[in-house]
Each structure stands twice: as structure tokens, then as C-alpha cells.
Design a protein around this motif. Structure first.
Motif, PDB file in Angstrom:
ATOM      1  N   LEU A  99       0.834  -1.216   0.000  1.00  0.00           N
ATOM      2  CA  LEU A  99       0.000   0.000   0.000  1.00  0.00           C
ATOM      3  C   LEU A  99       0.865   1.261   0.000  1.00  0.00           C
ATOM      4  N   ILE A 100       1.913   1.271   0.749  1.00  0.00           N
ATOM      5  CA  ILE A 100       2.803   2.440   0.783  1.00  0.00           C
ATOM      6  C   ILE A 100       3.543   2.577  -0.546  1.00  0.00           C
ATOM      7  N   ARG A 102       2.508   1.923  -3.464  1.00  0.00           N
ATOM      8  CA  ARG A 102       1.635   2.399  -4.537  1.00  0.00           C
ATOM      9  C   ARG A 102       1.558   3.920  -4.582  1.00  0.00           C
ATOM     10  N   ARG A 103       1.920   4.566  -3.541  1.00  0.00           N
ATOM     11  CA  ARG A 103       1.796   6.029  -3.509  1.00  0.00           C
ATOM     12  C   ARG A 103       2.890   6.703  -4.202  1.00  0.00           C
TER      13      ARG A 103
END
Length: 103
Positions: A99-100, A102-103
Motif C-alpha cells: 500500500l505504501i 503504490r503512492r
């Protein structure tokens, strides 16, 4: 108990403490008001505040007991199933990393 519920109960206890403190301050500020009706009202409010403090202390104790029980259960699980705990921690770390990333 889910973490959100524990946080909500903790916030509720905190908010109620503020309300009780404000009500006590209001009672002190109006102590000089004369009259039988005002004295009766102050007495009733003081009784209710005393009851609220007892219930608040009970709620706080219950919240602490629930939190301690959850911590004990987690500790027991980790001791009984160390590899499952490592696997769950690794999976959670992987998901957070993805998730991190993807930023």
C-alpha cells in the motif's frame, strides 16, 4: 473488542470527565445564589454528579480490564503459536508495504 470500540469508550470516558469537571465548576460558581429552589437544585446536581463519578470510575475500570484481557489473549496466542504470529505479522507488513509502495 475491536480497537475502534475501545478508542470510542476511552474517548467517552474522557469526555464525561470533562463534563463532570465543568458541572462541578458551575456548582461552585453558583454557590452564592440564594433561595430554597437554587439550594435544592444544587443538592440534586451534586448527588447526580457523585453517582456519575462512580459510574465513570466503573466504566474506566471495565475498559482497563477489557484492554488487559485482550493483551493477555494476544500474548497467549503468540506464545502458543509463534510461527502463526510471525506469519501474520509478515503478511500485515507485506500488505502495508504494498500500500505504501503504490503512492
Amino acid at each position: 473488542m475491536p480497537q475502534d470500540a475501545a478508542l470510542s469508550k476511552d474517548k467517552l470516558v474522557s469526555d464525561l470527565k470533562v463534563v463532570v469537571a465543568d458541572a462541578e465548576e458551575l456548582l461552585k460558581a453558583t454557590a452564592s445564589q440564594a433561595g430554597e429552589k437554587a439550594a435544592e437544585l444544587r443538592s440534586r446536581i451534586q448527588d447526580r454528579l457523585r453517582d456519575a463519578k462512580v459510574r465513570l470510575a466503573d466504566a474506566e475500570a471495565a475498559l482497563i480490564d477489557t484492554t488487559k484481557a485482550a493483551a493477555r489473549a494476544t500474548d497467549d496466542f503468540v506464545h502458543d503459536h509463534p510461527w502463526k504470529a510471525v506469519g501474520v505479522a509478515a503478511a500485515v507488513g507485506l500488505v502495508i508495504g504494498v500500500l505504501i509502495g503504490r503512492r
